[in-house]
Design an enzyme around this catalytic site. Structure first.
Site, PDB file in Angstrom:
ATOM      1  N   LYS A  10       0.840  -1.211   0.000  1.00  0.00           N
ATOM      2  CA  LYS A  10       0.000   0.000   0.000  1.00  0.00           C
ATOM      3  C   LYS A  10       0.871   1.255   0.000  1.00  0.00           C
ATOM      4  CE  LYS A  10       0.537   1.565   4.481  1.00  0.00           C
ATOM      5  NZ  LYS A  10       1.418   2.656   4.800  1.00  0.00           N
ATOM      6  N   ASP A 137      -2.395  -1.677  10.484  1.00  0.00           N
ATOM      7  CA  ASP A 137      -2.627  -1.584   9.033  1.00  0.00           C
ATOM      8  C   ASP A 137      -3.325  -2.826   8.467  1.00  0.00           C
ATOM      9  OD1 ASP A 137      -1.543   0.915   8.574  1.00  0.00           O
ATOM     10  OD2 ASP A 137       0.455   0.157   8.065  1.00  0.00           O
TER      11      ASP A 137
END
Ligand code: C5P
Length: 294
Positions: A10, A137
């Site tokens: 990401k 996350d």
């Protein structure tokens, strides 16, 4: 039986720190984007009990200190499903300790695989709650795509996809410790914050220049001098005609946004001379539940 899933890296299009929480974590507001730089995670179900981790990077931990193993152990504990033997294979391509959630994404892929094989009716929200126990996350990594992440990172809102573009990723040769960088933050001294409302509106309008203008990470403003390569890479990317350049997460990886493929390729070629971990990538969409990921 073996199930394989991609574990995408990401980027943070934005990262804002709003406050310190009583639990020691920080309240964040981040616009996240998956990219097609990925690890490949496969899980083989075995007769014999126990979890074995196999990876192409021999310096990674292979016990519960590896987030992929931690995720599997937690899945059995939280669902109450009797543990079965697993071999988890992680082919790592995402740079480690780079701000791209590589480890978190591996853990999320393990959770998606175990749900698919053992608990197909487990709601997405339950899987994401479990994911938060693995790391801040990991809930985002379970779903991927373009999303606003708030709270510790687990309060997720899907956003319209980032318009197609090229993302040049450049990781300098040193890691940055996330807790160390958080410890540098003095909230009252953060003078600039990303325009999160503006960037989400730009995404809704498919307005890539509007997104590029608002790419911003507050961690850049507290980076110790020893990490000045981050600023140098940003400058190089802008000189090489990127429409935006920014550090992702707690760094040190920097990404540049390009619309012109030739310019993006030229940037990769140039940066690779000094930084071998430089990649040409594109955004990818949300990991759908079950087998539709990727
Ligand atoms: O949740 P995770 O283990 O990935 O977090 C790593 C470290 O990052 C935490 O120990 C904490 O120091 C910091 N962190 C934070 N606030 C968050 C997420 C992470 O302070 N929302």
């Amino acid at each position: 039986m073996t199930i394989t899933e991609p574990a995408y890296a990401k980027l943070n299009l934005t990262l804002d720190i709003l406050g310190k929480r009583p639990d020691g974590y920080h309240d964040l507001r981040m616009v996240m984007q998956s990219i097609n730089l990925k690890d490949t995670v496969s899980v083989t179900f075995k007769e014999r009990q126990g979890i074995t981790l196999v990876t192409n990077l021999n310096y990674l931990p292979r016990d519960h200190n590896n987030i992929a193993v931690k995720a599997a152990e937690l899945f059995f504990r939280e669902t109450g499903i009797a543990p079965v033997g697993l071999t988890i294979r992680v082919d790592k391509h995402i740079p480690v300790a780079a701000g791209m959630a590589g480890g978190s994404s591996d853990g999320a892929a393990v959770l998606r695989i175990l749900r698919r094989a053992l608990a197909p009716d487990l709601p997405e929200a339950d899987l994401e709650a479990m994911a938060l126990q693995v790391g801040s996350d990991v809930p985002y990594c379970v779903r991927g795509g373009t999303a606003l992440a708030e709270g510790r990172g687990e309060v997720l809102t899907d956003l319209p996809p980032l318009p197609d573009c090229l993302l040049v990723i450049c990781k300098p040769g040193f890691p940055i410790s996330t807790p160390e960088l958080f410890s540098q933050v003095r909230l009252h001294r953060l003078r600039c914050h990303p325009d999160t409302a503006g960037i989400t509106a730009a995404l809704s309008g498919g307005d890539l220049p509007g997104v590029c203008r608002r790419v911003y990470n507050v961690f850049e403003d507290v980076l110790p001098r020893k990490y000045r390569a981050v600023g140098e890479i940003k400058r190089q990317l802008m000189d090489l005609e990127a429409d935006a350049a920014c550090m992702t997460g707690s760094g040190p990886t920097v990404f540049g946004v390009f619309t012109d493929e030739l310019q993006a390729r030229r940037a990769v070629e140039t940066l690779r001379r000094d930084y071998p971990q430089t990649f040409l990538t594109r955004p990818v969409g949300r990991c759908a539940p079950a087998d539709k990921c990727g």
